[in-house]
Design an enzyme around this catalytic site. Sequence first.
Site, mmCIF file in Angstrom:
data_model
loop_
_atom_site.group_PDB
_atom_site.id
_atom_site.type_symbol
_atom_site.label_atom_id
_atom_site.label_comp_id
_atom_site.label_asym_id
_atom_site.label_seq_id
_atom_site.Cartn_x
_atom_site.Cartn_y
_atom_site.Cartn_z
ATOM 1 N N PRO A 13 0.778 -1.226 0.000
ATOM 2 C CA PRO A 13 0.000 0.000 0.000
ATOM 3 C C PRO A 13 0.815 1.284 0.000
ATOM 4 O O PRO A 13 1.845 1.376 0.664
ATOM 5 C CB PRO A 13 -0.841 -0.092 1.283
ATOM 6 N N ASN A 14 0.316 2.222 -0.744
ATOM 7 C CA ASN A 14 0.852 3.584 -0.863
ATOM 8 C C ASN A 14 2.100 3.680 -1.738
ATOM 9 O O ASN A 14 2.575 4.778 -2.005
ATOM 10 C CB ASN A 14 1.110 4.210 0.528
ATOM 11 N N ARG A 21 4.309 10.991 -2.575
ATOM 12 C CA ARG A 21 4.272 10.673 -1.155
ATOM 13 C C ARG A 21 5.630 10.942 -0.499
ATOM 14 O O ARG A 21 6.631 10.309 -0.860
ATOM 15 C CB ARG A 21 3.953 9.183 -1.025
ATOM 16 N N TYR A 26 10.953 8.945 0.342
ATOM 17 C CA TYR A 26 10.852 7.913 -0.693
ATOM 18 C C TYR A 26 11.376 8.337 -2.059
ATOM 19 O O TYR A 26 11.398 7.534 -2.989
ATOM 20 C CB TYR A 26 9.401 7.441 -0.797
ATOM 21 N N ASN A 77 8.096 -5.705 -1.298
ATOM 22 C CA ASN A 77 8.046 -4.553 -0.388
ATOM 23 C C ASN A 77 6.637 -4.526 0.187
ATOM 24 O O ASN A 77 5.700 -4.056 -0.461
ATOM 25 C CB ASN A 77 8.352 -3.241 -1.108
ATOM 26 N N ALA A 80 3.355 -0.864 4.595
ATOM 27 C CA ALA A 80 2.863 -0.879 5.985
ATOM 28 C C ALA A 80 2.453 -2.278 6.447
ATOM 29 O O ALA A 80 2.506 -2.578 7.651
ATOM 30 C CB ALA A 80 1.698 0.091 6.145
ATOM 31 N N GLU A 104 12.726 -9.543 1.098
ATOM 32 C CA GLU A 104 11.960 -8.394 1.598
ATOM 33 C C GLU A 104 12.788 -7.132 1.356
ATOM 34 O O GLU A 104 13.980 -7.114 1.678
ATOM 35 C CB GLU A 104 11.713 -8.581 3.097
ATOM 36 N N HIS A 106 12.897 -2.661 1.416
ATOM 37 C CA HIS A 106 12.324 -1.371 1.801
ATOM 38 C C HIS A 106 13.157 -0.267 1.182
ATOM 39 O O HIS A 106 14.393 -0.374 1.135
ATOM 40 C CB HIS A 106 12.299 -1.217 3.326
ATOM 41 N N ARG A 113 13.432 4.894 11.778
ATOM 42 C CA ARG A 113 12.196 5.673 11.768
ATOM 43 C C ARG A 113 11.360 5.393 13.024
ATOM 44 O O ARG A 113 11.897 4.990 14.038
ATOM 45 C CB ARG A 113 11.456 5.392 10.461
#
Length: 156
Positions: A13-14, A21, A26, A77, A80, A104, A106, A113
């Site tokens: 998502p996103n 964003r 990002y 990825n 969230a 995985e 990111h 963060r």
Amino acid sequence: MTPVTRVLVLNGPNLGRLGVREPEIYGADTFDDLAAAVDGWGRELGFAVEARQTDDEAQIVGWLHESVDTRSHVVLNPAAFTHYSYALRDAAAQVTTSGLLLVEVHLSNPHTRETFRHYSVVSGVATGTIAGFGFQSYRLALDAIAGKLSGAATER
Ligand code: DQA
């Protein structure tokens, strides 16, 4: 003839909002830019790469099932979903326990963060995790898959 190595590059998502964003986190490039980049890197490695994005948990779970059924490795990825989706974790586990690789990735380094980003429910079932290198995280993931598949030299 050796069968082509398929890799699904799945994004949660996103991530369709890349470029708009939080560009300070990002970056300014879009999801289409990312899809084009992974396609190019995949070609260099001789992989058939397909990049997809969805905001829908069920869709990613379905894509992970598809990866098992089509014998495709996965760069994931989970966005969230990383931090709370046991459904995604269980689907990712089916990929790795079926002998496929799942990396995985990111864009940011979640460990630098907010605290809620420090834990990944997916990492424990992934082949490995790469975080913090922007789009390069995906390139490193594809390289890692190529390295693993090319054999024992990297198994140290
Ligand atoms: C992310 C990190 C996650 O914490 C976040 O929810 C995302 C993107 C990354 O690529 O840095 O959506 O997975």
